[in-house]
Design a protein around this motif. Structure first.
Motif, PDB file in Angstrom:
ATOM      1  N   LYS A  19     -16.695  -3.579 -75.673  1.00  0.00           N
ATOM      2  CA  LYS A  19     -15.893  -2.606 -74.823  1.00  0.00           C
ATOM      3  C   LYS A  19     -14.943  -3.581 -74.071  1.00  0.00           C
ATOM      4  O   LYS A  19     -14.765  -3.189 -72.666  1.00  0.00           O
ATOM      5  N   PHE A  20     -14.174  -4.329 -74.568  1.00  0.00           N
ATOM      6  CA  PHE A  20     -13.577  -5.363 -73.847  1.00  0.00           C
ATOM      7  C   PHE A  20     -12.154  -5.270 -74.299  1.00  0.00           C
ATOM      8  O   PHE A  20     -11.650  -5.330 -75.364  1.00  0.00           O
ATOM      9  N   PHE A  21     -11.226  -5.368 -73.154  1.00  0.00           N
ATOM     10  CA  PHE A  21      -9.722  -5.424 -73.606  1.00  0.00           C
ATOM     11  C   PHE A  21      -9.277  -6.513 -72.608  1.00  0.00           C
ATOM     12  O   PHE A  21      -9.711  -6.721 -71.583  1.00  0.00           O
ATOM     13  N   ASP A  22      -8.265  -7.194 -73.143  1.00  0.00           N
ATOM     14  CA  ASP A  22      -7.373  -8.223 -72.413  1.00  0.00           C
ATOM     15  C   ASP A  22      -6.194  -8.564 -73.076  1.00  0.00           C
ATOM     16  O   ASP A  22      -5.925  -8.612 -74.342  1.00  0.00           O
ATOM     17  N   ASP A  23      -4.933  -8.636 -72.276  1.00  0.00           N
ATOM     18  CA  ASP A  23      -3.524  -9.159 -72.795  1.00  0.00           C
ATOM     19  C   ASP A  23      -3.410 -10.461 -72.932  1.00  0.00           C
ATOM     20  O   ASP A  23      -2.801 -11.035 -73.610  1.00  0.00           O
ATOM     21  N   ASP A  24      -4.286 -11.308 -72.276  1.00  0.00           N
ATOM     22  CA  ASP A  24      -4.006 -12.595 -72.148  1.00  0.00           C
ATOM     23  C   ASP A  24      -4.769 -13.284 -73.628  1.00  0.00           C
ATOM     24  O   ASP A  24      -5.839 -13.785 -73.390  1.00  0.00           O
ATOM     25  N   ILE A  25      -4.045 -13.299 -74.635  1.00  0.00           N
ATOM     26  CA  ILE A  25      -4.696 -13.818 -75.796  1.00  0.00           C
ATOM     27  C   ILE A  25      -4.636 -15.288 -75.784  1.00  0.00           C
ATOM     28  O   ILE A  25      -5.275 -16.172 -76.882  1.00  0.00           O
ATOM     29  N   SER A  26      -3.965 -16.055 -74.939  1.00  0.00           N
ATOM     30  CA  SER A  26      -4.102 -17.515 -74.794  1.00  0.00           C
ATOM     31  C   SER A  26      -5.534 -17.924 -74.614  1.00  0.00           C
ATOM     32  O   SER A  26      -5.828 -19.336 -74.866  1.00  0.00           O
ATOM     33  N   LYS A  27      -6.489 -17.287 -74.102  1.00  0.00           N
ATOM     34  CA  LYS A  27      -7.627 -17.654 -73.950  1.00  0.00           C
ATOM     35  C   LYS A  27      -8.600 -17.752 -75.426  1.00  0.00           C
ATOM     36  O   LYS A  27      -9.520 -18.174 -75.354  1.00  0.00           O
ATOM     37  N   GLN A  28      -7.933 -17.441 -76.388  1.00  0.00           N
ATOM     38  CA  GLN A  28      -8.648 -17.385 -77.562  1.00  0.00           C
ATOM     39  C   GLN A  28      -9.879 -16.648 -77.915  1.00  0.00           C
ATOM     40  O   GLN A  28     -10.935 -17.380 -78.319  1.00  0.00           O
ATOM     41  N   GLN A  29      -9.907 -15.477 -77.259  1.00  0.00           N
ATOM     42  CA  GLN A  29     -11.216 -14.658 -77.316  1.00  0.00           C
ATOM     43  C   GLN A  29     -11.812 -14.237 -78.618  1.00  0.00           C
ATOM     44  O   GLN A  29     -10.688 -14.466 -79.972  1.00  0.00           O
ATOM     45  N   TYR A  30     -12.942 -14.445 -78.787  1.00  0.00           N
ATOM     46  CA  TYR A  30     -13.681 -14.096 -80.119  1.00  0.00           C
ATOM     47  C   TYR A  30     -14.862 -13.483 -80.111  1.00  0.00           C
ATOM     48  O   TYR A  30     -15.673 -13.884 -78.874  1.00  0.00           O
ATOM     49  N   HIS A  31     -15.615 -12.800 -80.682  1.00  0.00           N
ATOM     50  CA  HIS A  31     -16.966 -12.073 -80.678  1.00  0.00           C
ATOM     51  C   HIS A  31     -17.719 -12.813 -81.349  1.00  0.00           C
ATOM     52  O   HIS A  31     -17.503 -13.147 -82.580  1.00  0.00           O
TER      53      HIS A  31
END
Length: 276
Positions: free
Chosen positions: A96-108
């Motif tokens: 249930k996670f949202f973030d506009d800063d995709i420069s963090k390179q999020q992954y699950h």
């Protein structure tokens, strides 16, 4: 299903101190509205506020969000059902996670059960340690069972889902990177968990050799022998007493401590197993 037409509406205009996003969450534990789970936890665990029921939010149990653009309450989803705005460029329906800063390179990470940052291709999940580590240390790190499932030994923040950078010490224990730097500022170079050296100390040991050789002991202590335990290799040694330091006869480390009595033959192995 086609993407809504006004997904870019309000980009950069909403969010909290932790994330840029266009939604708020409804906490399932207390039914209150917060910018994100960290906003909730900081408020509900703040000792300066008279909190009746301190607690952390169960992130996976969040079921409702509120669009920051049109204030519509709805089920957790990436696009608002009313105005069509994108709540966050990165979205994880599990966390249930949202973030506009995709420069963090999020992954699950399915094995961690939470979202990580830094890019999935750059990390691996160690099944013994129970967490994700950089592939740089994949073949050389020392495994410690559930290494990050505990508090930082310096600041006591829970490490598994911390937002701050962590580092893995040569012994395998984990700690915040900035906490290690603070230790070094206070000339502390051993792991606060197991006392092993956290860096190459050979130059320091050479300096101690010189100091000891130029610091003779009084006649009273000239033949005094003591037992020491090496924090680095776990071996016991019977060495000549010196006021400055005691050198391990096995690995030449001065990261030692004096112990009382004569250790049994199995003492070294038991200690080594304990610090691991």
């Amino acid at each position: 299903m086609s993407e809504p037409t006004n997904t870019q509406l309000g980009i950069g205009d909403f969010g909290c101190t932790h994330y840029r996003r266009r939604c708020k969450i409804v906490a399932p534990c207390c039914n209150e509205v917060f910018g994100c789970r960290h906003c909730h936890n900081e408020t509900k665990n703040n000792e300066e506020i008279n909190v009746v029921d301190p607690h952390d939010i169960p992130r996976h149990e969040i079921k409702k969000i509120i669009c920051s653009s049109c204030d519509t309450e709805q089920d957790v989803q990436q696009y608002c059902i009313n105005c069509g705005v994108c709540m966050g460029k990165y979205f994880c329906g599990i966390c249930k996670f949202f973030d506009d800063d995709i420069s963090k390179q999020q992954y699950h990470c399915d094995e961690c059960g939470i979202c990580r940052t830094g890019g999935k291709d750059n990390f691996f999940h160690c099944k013994i340690c129970g967490c994700c580590y950089s592939k740089v240390i994949k073949d050389g790190h020392h495994c410690v069972e559930r290494a990050m499932h505990h508090n930082c030994p310096i600041c006591f923040e829970y490490l598994f889902d911390t937002l701050r950078e962590i580092t893995v010490l040569p012994c395998g224990h984990t700690i915040h990177f900035e906490c290690v730097k603070e230790m070094e500022q206070h000339h502390r170079y051993s792991c606060p968990v197991c006392s092993k050296s956290i860096c190459d100390m050979s130059s320091v040991w050479k300096n101690l050799d010189q100091v000891i050789s130029t610091t003779p002991m009084p006649i009273t202590y000239k033949n005094k022998m003591v037992w020491i335990l090496c924090n680095d290799c776990g071996v016991n040694s019977n060495v000549q007493f010196h006021i400055v330091a005691h050198k391990c006869l096995s690995c030449n480390s001065y990261n030692t401590r004096q112990i009382q009595g004569v250790p049994s033959s199995s003492c070294s192995s038991r200690v080594e197993e304990t610090v691991r």
